[in-house]
Motif scaffolding. Structure first.
Motif, mmCIF file in Angstrom:
data_model
loop_
_atom_site.group_PDB
_atom_site.id
_atom_site.type_symbol
_atom_site.label_atom_id
_atom_site.label_comp_id
_atom_site.label_asym_id
_atom_site.label_seq_id
_atom_site.Cartn_x
_atom_site.Cartn_y
_atom_site.Cartn_z
ATOM 1 N N TYR A 9 3.602 29.435 31.885
ATOM 2 C CA TYR A 9 4.205 29.460 33.213
ATOM 3 C C TYR A 9 2.970 30.086 34.283
ATOM 4 C CZ TYR A 9 8.740 29.658 31.240
ATOM 5 O OH TYR A 9 10.006 29.314 30.762
ATOM 6 N N SER A 10 2.777 29.397 35.321
ATOM 7 C CA SER A 10 1.886 29.832 36.242
ATOM 8 C C SER A 10 2.228 31.064 37.118
ATOM 9 C CB SER A 10 1.777 28.505 37.423
ATOM 10 O OG SER A 10 1.295 27.544 36.675
ATOM 11 N N PHE A 11 1.575 31.995 36.419
ATOM 12 C CA PHE A 11 1.976 33.349 37.103
ATOM 13 C C PHE A 11 0.541 33.707 37.783
ATOM 14 C CE2 PHE A 11 5.313 34.061 33.800
ATOM 15 C CZ PHE A 11 6.175 33.549 34.442
ATOM 16 N N LYS A 12 0.571 34.443 38.631
ATOM 17 C CA LYS A 12 -0.688 35.223 39.417
ATOM 18 C C LYS A 12 -0.182 36.769 39.719
ATOM 19 C CE LYS A 12 -2.759 31.411 41.653
ATOM 20 N NZ LYS A 12 -3.359 31.010 42.921
ATOM 21 N N PHE A 13 -1.095 37.676 39.523
ATOM 22 C CA PHE A 13 -0.751 39.135 39.728
ATOM 23 C C PHE A 13 -1.627 39.567 41.159
ATOM 24 C CE2 PHE A 13 0.704 39.411 35.577
ATOM 25 C CZ PHE A 13 1.851 40.325 35.534
ATOM 26 N N LYS A 14 -0.982 40.330 41.986
ATOM 27 C CA LYS A 14 -1.565 40.372 43.194
ATOM 28 C C LYS A 14 -2.692 41.367 43.129
ATOM 29 C CE LYS A 14 -0.357 41.729 47.846
ATOM 30 N NZ LYS A 14 -0.792 40.588 48.498
ATOM 31 N N ASP A 15 -3.853 41.037 43.542
ATOM 32 C CA ASP A 15 -4.984 41.945 43.279
ATOM 33 C C ASP A 15 -5.613 42.281 44.669
ATOM 34 O OD1 ASP A 15 -7.425 42.511 41.947
ATOM 35 O OD2 ASP A 15 -8.464 40.598 41.886
ATOM 36 N N PRO A 16 -5.108 43.326 44.882
ATOM 37 C CA PRO A 16 -5.588 44.249 46.234
ATOM 38 C C PRO A 16 -7.085 44.379 45.959
ATOM 39 C CG PRO A 16 -4.399 45.494 45.227
ATOM 40 C CD PRO A 16 -3.997 44.185 44.335
ATOM 41 N N ASP A 17 -7.826 44.578 47.165
ATOM 42 C CA ASP A 17 -9.074 45.156 47.120
ATOM 43 C C ASP A 17 -9.283 46.694 47.292
ATOM 44 O OD1 ASP A 17 -11.762 45.431 47.305
ATOM 45 O OD2 ASP A 17 -12.441 44.073 48.806
ATOM 46 N N PRO A 18 -9.633 47.383 46.367
ATOM 47 C CA PRO A 18 -9.555 48.904 46.568
ATOM 48 C C PRO A 18 -10.941 49.475 46.723
ATOM 49 C CG PRO A 18 -9.296 48.463 44.326
ATOM 50 C CD PRO A 18 -9.902 47.126 45.104
ATOM 51 N N ARG A 19 -11.731 48.828 46.917
ATOM 52 C CA ARG A 19 -13.294 49.246 46.980
ATOM 53 C C ARG A 19 -13.731 50.179 47.983
ATOM 54 N NH1 ARG A 19 -16.731 43.419 47.263
ATOM 55 N NH2 ARG A 19 -14.877 42.971 48.682
ATOM 56 N N ALA A 160 -3.709 59.643 49.569
ATOM 57 C CA ALA A 160 -2.763 59.447 48.728
ATOM 58 C C ALA A 160 -1.886 58.137 49.348
ATOM 59 C CB ALA A 160 -1.851 60.671 48.428
ATOM 60 N N LEU A 161 -1.704 58.465 50.508
ATOM 61 C CA LEU A 161 -0.774 57.369 51.372
ATOM 62 C C LEU A 161 -1.452 55.855 51.279
ATOM 63 C CD1 LEU A 161 1.694 56.371 52.663
ATOM 64 C CD2 LEU A 161 0.573 57.130 55.040
ATOM 65 N N ALA A 162 -2.471 55.965 51.500
ATOM 66 C CA ALA A 162 -3.471 54.449 51.234
ATOM 67 C C ALA A 162 -3.416 54.158 49.942
ATOM 68 C CB ALA A 162 -5.120 54.992 51.657
ATOM 69 N N ILE A 163 -3.484 54.955 48.909
ATOM 70 C CA ILE A 163 -3.186 54.495 47.633
ATOM 71 C C ILE A 163 -1.809 53.730 47.151
ATOM 72 C CG2 ILE A 163 -3.212 55.070 45.063
ATOM 73 C CD1 ILE A 163 -5.453 57.086 45.792
ATOM 74 N N TYR A 164 -0.986 54.609 47.646
ATOM 75 C CA TYR A 164 0.321 54.030 47.716
ATOM 76 C C TYR A 164 0.757 52.561 48.227
ATOM 77 C CZ TYR A 164 3.441 58.175 46.028
ATOM 78 O OH TYR A 164 3.936 59.047 45.652
ATOM 79 N N GLY A 165 -0.016 52.463 49.584
ATOM 80 C CA GLY A 165 0.280 51.148 49.976
ATOM 81 C C GLY A 165 -0.571 49.997 49.638
ATOM 82 N N ILE A 166 -1.760 50.399 49.114
ATOM 83 C CA ILE A 166 -2.749 49.103 48.895
ATOM 84 C C ILE A 166 -2.665 48.938 47.272
ATOM 85 C CG2 ILE A 166 -5.086 48.755 48.832
ATOM 86 C CD1 ILE A 166 -3.712 48.619 51.516
ATOM 87 N N VAL A 167 -2.496 50.112 46.300
ATOM 88 C CA VAL A 167 -2.598 49.865 44.945
ATOM 89 C C VAL A 167 -1.135 49.843 44.365
ATOM 90 C CG1 VAL A 167 -3.502 50.881 42.956
ATOM 91 C CG2 VAL A 167 -4.688 50.856 45.057
ATOM 92 N N LEU A 168 -0.324 50.821 44.635
ATOM 93 C CA LEU A 168 0.963 51.159 43.886
ATOM 94 C C LEU A 168 1.961 50.171 44.591
ATOM 95 C CD1 LEU A 168 1.664 55.066 43.785
ATOM 96 C CD2 LEU A 168 0.079 53.621 42.184
ATOM 97 N N GLY A 174 -4.577 45.087 53.520
ATOM 98 C CA GLY A 174 -4.906 46.038 54.359
ATOM 99 C C GLY A 174 -3.969 46.864 55.189
ATOM 100 N N PHE A 175 -2.728 46.801 54.668
ATOM 101 C CA PHE A 175 -1.695 47.369 55.598
ATOM 102 C C PHE A 175 -0.708 48.092 54.662
ATOM 103 C CE2 PHE A 175 2.289 47.179 58.163
ATOM 104 C CZ PHE A 175 1.959 47.612 59.380
ATOM 105 N N ILE A 176 -0.355 49.511 55.280
ATOM 106 C CA ILE A 176 0.664 50.284 54.467
ATOM 107 C C ILE A 176 1.912 50.117 55.132
ATOM 108 C CG2 ILE A 176 1.039 52.762 53.851
ATOM 109 C CD1 ILE A 176 -2.607 51.375 54.161
ATOM 110 N N ASP A 177 2.802 49.410 54.484
ATOM 111 C CA ASP A 177 4.120 49.225 55.161
ATOM 112 C C ASP A 177 5.055 50.585 55.129
ATOM 113 O OD1 ASP A 177 5.231 48.807 52.713
ATOM 114 O OD2 ASP A 177 5.339 46.675 52.675
ATOM 115 N N MET A 178 6.315 50.116 55.811
ATOM 116 C CA MET A 178 7.231 51.093 55.933
ATOM 117 C C MET A 178 7.878 51.620 54.506
ATOM 118 S SD MET A 178 8.374 53.561 57.713
ATOM 119 C CE MET A 178 7.776 53.315 59.454
#
Length: 242
Positions: A9-19, A160-168, A174-178
């Motif tokens: 199957y053609s899966f991709k995993f979302k790859d955020p940029d945490p640099r 911590a909130l930035a990690i929640y929105g970008i990584v977790l 580039g956006f930490i949603d509600m």
């Protein structure tokens, strides 16, 4: 008897940029990174985890939709709440569950948790798509300022909130949603992290393709725990994951 061939199957995993987040963390002395962990568990380890996405795409091929597990020839693997709790190091006991997005969350609750003024929250809550949230650039700028001022509780909460929105809970780049904000306020990301893994992989498996937008560093850490650390497996560096 003919051997059955597995569909690919053609899966991709979302790859955020945490640099940008990693660069910010690198400016903190070790003692402050340790203190961050006392409040927010293993988030820095998850942030710094380098992910081999080919490994996860290969793992996803073995997902067993009816059994909700990864089924191999001789064994099954299935992530559990207890395993994720241990990896994230944020205890679930006596903490509320995430029950859904509250777009009308009182500003004073967000302000209190982030050590911000209500007017600052209101001024920086932006709308992107169908939801409100903070741009990562705002949280990073705020964290830089607080780091220089050594206002650690406020600095830690912004990071911590930035990690929640970008990584977790990566949704919009580039956006930490509600959703991420509401989960952060509960102090209990574990159940939602596990639910995301099963939801996204199950959903994409039925489609036989698509983007899996769960926390890839955490899933990768979980998978690595079951792999040999020594011996032929480790020595054969020229063998691909498939």
């Amino acid at each position: 008897m003919e051997s059955s061939k597995r569909n690919i199957y053609s899966f991709k995993f979302k790859d955020p940029d945490p640099r940008s987040l990693r660069d910010l963390i690198s400016q903190m002395l070790p003692v402050y990174r340790i203190n961050f962990g006392k409040n927010y568990g293993n988030l820095l380890s998850i942030l710094n985890q380098r992910v081999d996405h080919t490994a996860l795409v290969t793992l996803a091929q073995f997902y067993d939709l009816p059994l909700r597990s990864f089924t191999f020839q001789d064994f099954q693997l299935a992530p559990t709440l207890e395993e994720f709790e241990r990896l994230v190091r944020i205890p679930m006991k006596n903490k509320p569950l995430f029950e859904g997005i509250n777009e009308f969350l009182p500003l004073e609750i967000i302000a209190s948790t982030l050590h911000m003024d209500e007017k600052e929250v209101e001024a920086n809550l932006e709308t992107k798509g169908n939801t409100k949230g903070f741009y990562l650039s705002f949280l990073l700028e705020r964290a830089h300022t607080l780091l220089k001022a050594e206002s650690w509780d406020a600095c830690y909460s912004a990071i911590a909130l930035a990690i929640y929105g970008i990584v977790l809970f990566p949704n919009m780049d580039g956006f930490i949603d509600m959703a991420a904000i509401c989960i952060f306020l509960t102090g209990n990301p574990i159940t939602t992290l596990l639910a995301d893994v099963y939801y996204y992989i199950s959903h994409r498996y039925t489609k036989k393709k698509g983007m899996i937008a769960c926390c890839t560093p955490l899933l990768y850490q979980w998978f690595l725990e079951y792999l040999p650390k020594t011996g032929v497996w480790v020595e054969q560096t020229d063998v691909s994951w498939p």
